[in-house]
Design an enzyme around this catalytic site. Structure first.
Site, PDB file in Angstrom:
ATOM      1  N   LYS A 234       0.926  -1.133   0.019  1.00 22.99           N
ATOM      2  CA  LYS A 234      -0.146   0.006   0.207  1.00 22.99           C
ATOM      3  C   LYS A 234       0.917   1.270  -0.068  1.00 22.99           C
ATOM      4  CE  LYS A 234      -1.929  -1.056   3.740  1.00 22.99           C
ATOM      5  NZ  LYS A 234      -1.398  -2.359   4.301  1.00 22.99           N
TER       6      LYS A 234
ATOM      7  N   ARG B 245      11.642  -5.397   5.341  1.00 25.54           N
ATOM      8  CA  ARG B 245      11.432  -4.014   5.285  1.00 25.54           C
ATOM      9  C   ARG B 245      12.316  -3.175   5.955  1.00 25.54           C
ATOM     10  NH1 ARG B 245       5.465  -1.672   5.767  1.00 25.54           N
ATOM     11  NH2 ARG B 245       5.755  -2.487   7.627  1.00 25.54           N
TER      12      ARG B 245
ATOM     13  N   ARG C 214      10.658  -0.700  11.490  1.00 26.68           N
ATOM     14  CA  ARG C 214       9.484  -0.277  12.195  1.00 26.68           C
ATOM     15  C   ARG C 214       9.309  -1.159  13.409  1.00 26.68           C
ATOM     16  NH1 ARG C 214       4.258   0.551   8.139  1.00 26.68           N
ATOM     17  NH2 ARG C 214       3.466  -0.790   9.800  1.00 26.68           N
TER      18      ARG C 214
ATOM     19  N   ARG D  14      -1.055  -8.772  13.319  1.00 22.95           N
ATOM     20  CA  ARG D  14      -1.710  -8.034  12.279  1.00 22.95           C
ATOM     21  C   ARG D  14      -2.294  -8.393  11.147  1.00 22.95           C
ATOM     22  NH1 ARG D  14       3.964  -5.183  11.063  1.00 22.95           N
ATOM     23  NH2 ARG D  14       3.027  -3.992   9.359  1.00 22.95           N
TER      24      ARG D  14
ATOM     25  N   ARG E 156     -10.377   0.408   8.049  1.00 24.03           N
ATOM     26  CA  ARG E 156     -10.025  -1.047   8.270  1.00 24.03           C
ATOM     27  C   ARG E 156     -11.067  -1.509   9.182  1.00 24.03           C
ATOM     28  NH1 ARG E 156      -4.226   0.191   8.729  1.00 24.03           N
ATOM     29  NH2 ARG E 156      -2.845  -1.740   9.304  1.00 24.03           N
TER      30      ARG E 156
HETATM   31  P1  AP5 Z   1       4.741  -1.641   2.006  1.00 24.95           P
HETATM   32  O1  AP5 Z   1       4.348  -0.864   0.540  1.00 24.95           O
HETATM   33  O2  AP5 Z   1       5.447  -0.893   2.935  1.00 24.95           O
HETATM   34  O3  AP5 Z   1       3.540  -2.233   2.791  1.00 24.95           O
HETATM   35  P2  AP5 Z   1       2.009  -1.728   3.252  1.00 24.95           P
HETATM   36  O4  AP5 Z   1       0.807  -2.436   2.575  1.00 24.95           O
HETATM   37  O5  AP5 Z   1       1.880  -0.402   3.133  1.00 24.95           O
HETATM   38  O6  AP5 Z   1       2.288  -2.512   4.707  1.00 24.95           O
HETATM   39  P3  AP5 Z   1       2.391  -1.955   6.119  1.00 24.95           P
HETATM   40  O7  AP5 Z   1       2.855  -2.807   6.981  1.00 24.95           O
HETATM   41  O8  AP5 Z   1       2.575  -0.372   6.190  1.00 24.95           O
HETATM   42  O9  AP5 Z   1       0.561  -2.042   6.346  1.00 24.95           O
HETATM   43  P4  AP5 Z   1      -0.225  -2.219   7.753  1.00 24.95           P
HETATM   44  O10 AP5 Z   1      -1.357  -2.066   7.267  1.00 24.95           O
HETATM   45  O11 AP5 Z   1       0.286  -3.218   8.601  1.00 24.95           O
HETATM   46  O12 AP5 Z   1       0.517  -0.897   8.471  1.00 24.95           O
HETATM   47  P5  AP5 Z   1      -0.152   0.567   8.761  1.00 24.95           P
HETATM   48  O13 AP5 Z   1       0.983   1.663   8.971  1.00 24.95           O
HETATM   49  O14 AP5 Z   1      -1.143   1.020   7.942  1.00 24.95           O
HETATM   50  O15 AP5 Z   1       5.715  -2.768   1.513  1.00 24.95           O
HETATM   51  C1  AP5 Z   1       6.219  -3.622   2.347  1.00 24.95           C
HETATM   52  C2  AP5 Z   1       7.512  -4.300   1.920  1.00 24.95           C
HETATM   53  O16 AP5 Z   1       7.457  -4.964   0.695  1.00 24.95           O
HETATM   54  C3  AP5 Z   1       8.388  -3.065   1.662  1.00 24.95           C
HETATM   55  O17 AP5 Z   1       9.668  -3.474   1.972  1.00 24.95           O
HETATM   56  C4  AP5 Z   1       8.332  -2.958   0.018  1.00 24.95           C
HETATM   57  O18 AP5 Z   1       9.625  -2.558  -0.646  1.00 24.95           O
HETATM   58  C5  AP5 Z   1       8.181  -4.296  -0.280  1.00 24.95           C
HETATM   59  N1  AP5 Z   1       7.367  -4.610  -1.727  1.00 24.95           N
HETATM   60  C6  AP5 Z   1       6.126  -3.912  -1.749  1.00 24.95           C
HETATM   61  N2  AP5 Z   1       5.786  -4.367  -3.139  1.00 24.95           N
HETATM   62  C7  AP5 Z   1       6.550  -4.993  -3.665  1.00 24.95           C
HETATM   63  C8  AP5 Z   1       6.556  -5.853  -5.036  1.00 24.95           C
HETATM   64  N3  AP5 Z   1       5.732  -5.591  -5.432  1.00 24.95           N
HETATM   65  N4  AP5 Z   1       7.760  -6.835  -4.897  1.00 24.95           N
HETATM   66  C9  AP5 Z   1       8.686  -6.707  -3.990  1.00 24.95           C
HETATM   67  N5  AP5 Z   1       8.607  -6.134  -2.622  1.00 24.95           N
HETATM   68  C10 AP5 Z   1       7.700  -5.276  -2.656  1.00 24.95           C
HETATM   69  O19 AP5 Z   1      -0.689   0.608  10.427  1.00 24.95           O
HETATM   70  C11 AP5 Z   1       0.142   0.240  11.500  1.00 24.95           C
HETATM   71  C12 AP5 Z   1      -0.633   0.127  12.530  1.00 24.95           C
HETATM   72  O20 AP5 Z   1      -1.190   1.518  12.790  1.00 24.95           O
HETATM   73  C13 AP5 Z   1      -2.041  -0.658  12.724  1.00 24.95           C
HETATM   74  O21 AP5 Z   1      -1.515  -2.096  13.258  1.00 24.95           O
HETATM   75  C14 AP5 Z   1      -2.889  -0.090  13.724  1.00 24.95           C
HETATM   76  O22 AP5 Z   1      -2.225  -0.445  15.201  1.00 24.95           O
HETATM   77  C15 AP5 Z   1      -2.686   1.340  13.480  1.00 24.95           C
HETATM   78  N6  AP5 Z   1      -3.854   1.746  12.519  1.00 24.95           N
HETATM   79  C16 AP5 Z   1      -3.480   2.454  11.187  1.00 24.95           C
HETATM   80  N7  AP5 Z   1      -4.261   2.568  10.437  1.00 24.95           N
HETATM   81  C17 AP5 Z   1      -5.627   2.253  11.324  1.00 24.95           C
HETATM   82  C18 AP5 Z   1      -6.806   2.261  11.492  1.00 24.95           C
HETATM   83  N8  AP5 Z   1      -7.486   2.776  10.294  1.00 24.95           N
HETATM   84  N9  AP5 Z   1      -7.699   1.787  12.192  1.00 24.95           N
HETATM   85  C19 AP5 Z   1      -7.041   1.464  13.594  1.00 24.95           C
HETATM   86  N10 AP5 Z   1      -5.740   1.220  13.583  1.00 24.95           N
HETATM   87  C20 AP5 Z   1      -4.891   1.837  12.563  1.00 24.95           C
HETATM   88 MG    MG Z   2       2.136   1.048   4.791  1.00 28.06          MG
END
Ligand code: AP5
Ligand code: MG
Length: 206
Positions: free
Chosen positions: A13, A122, A147, A158, A88
């Protein structure tokens, strides 16, 4: 364009949202990034957020909805925005529906084994650029960090929460006929091309 990029942790994402945001000149709104900024500032919200994030748990809906309501009032959202990591829960999706109209939801579908490898590998640079020690290693000399929630135990929690909450949200958007599913575990350039073809079709259909 008002867009949502959905997918399990590690689906890509953040990676693709940065490119979409640049190409279409719309802000990338990541609730995870907003919360991590609050944690870094040491604010009250940040302290609360950290206690949930370190466990891989979701924050309460009302906290997240307040953040989003405030963010959507900012000037840069006038011509659209891209959500990453929001909504979410079904409650978040329903609430969003009362404050804004979403044109398209793109879901990046990936298998779990690749997600775990992506998240443990990552690395993030100081400027926010996302790297991966297995798939996209940072150039020599670039300082990166991991992270706090990218450890295997938290990653599993997660992922468990994602699969627990995702289906009703998907059904909600499928009923609105604006839900698109593509593979997120293909080559990064292929995934981005597939995203672009969906977005260009939306622009054509206007
Ligand atoms: P990356 O693009 O970083 O993945 P992502 O989908 O953004 O994953 P996140 O870990 O950020 O998602 P998340 O939903 O757990 O975290 P969030 O910050 O939203 O890619 C990952 C890796 O893969 C990278 O190294 C990249 O280089 C590699 N990659 C990507 N595409 C590739 C490809 N095609 N080929 C090869 N490699 C590739 O949330 C964190 C926390 O915040 C949650 O756990 C919760 O506690 C809280 N939170 C956030 N939003 C909410 C909400 N709406 N409600 C409640 N709590 C929330
Ligand atoms: Mg992310």
């Amino acid at each position: 364009m008002n867009l949502i990029l959905m997918g399990a942790p590690g689906a890509g994402k953040g990676t693709h949202a940065k490119d979409i945001s640049k190409q279409f000149s719309i802000p990338h709104i990541s609730t995870g990034d907003i919360l991590r900024e609050e944690v870094a500032k040491g604010s009250e919200l940040g302290k609360t957020a950290k206690s949930y994030m370190d466990e891989g748990k979701l924050l309460p809906d009302d906290i997240i909805i307040e953040i989003i309501k405030g963010r959507l009032q900012e000037d840069d959202c006038k011509n659209g925005y891209l959500f990453d990591g929001f909504p979410r829960t079904l409650v978040q999706a329903q609430k969003l529906d009362t404050i804004s109209r979403i044109e398209s939801v793109i879901y990046l579908k990936c298998d779990d084994d690749i997600l775990i490898k992506r998240l443990t590998g990552r690395r993030i640079a100081e400027d926010g650029r996302i790297y991966n020690i297995y798939f996209d290693p940072p150039p020599e000399g670039i300082k990166t960090y991991q992270r706090d929630d990218d450890n295997e135990e938290t990653i599993r929690e997660r992922l468990r929460i994602f699969y627990d909450t995702f289906t009703p949200i998907m059904e909600f958007y499928k009923k609105k006929n604006n839900f698109h599913e593509i593979r997120g575990d293909e080559d990064r350039t292929v995934v981005y091309e597939n995203i672009l073809s969906i977005l260009k079709n939306i622009q054509k259909g206007r």
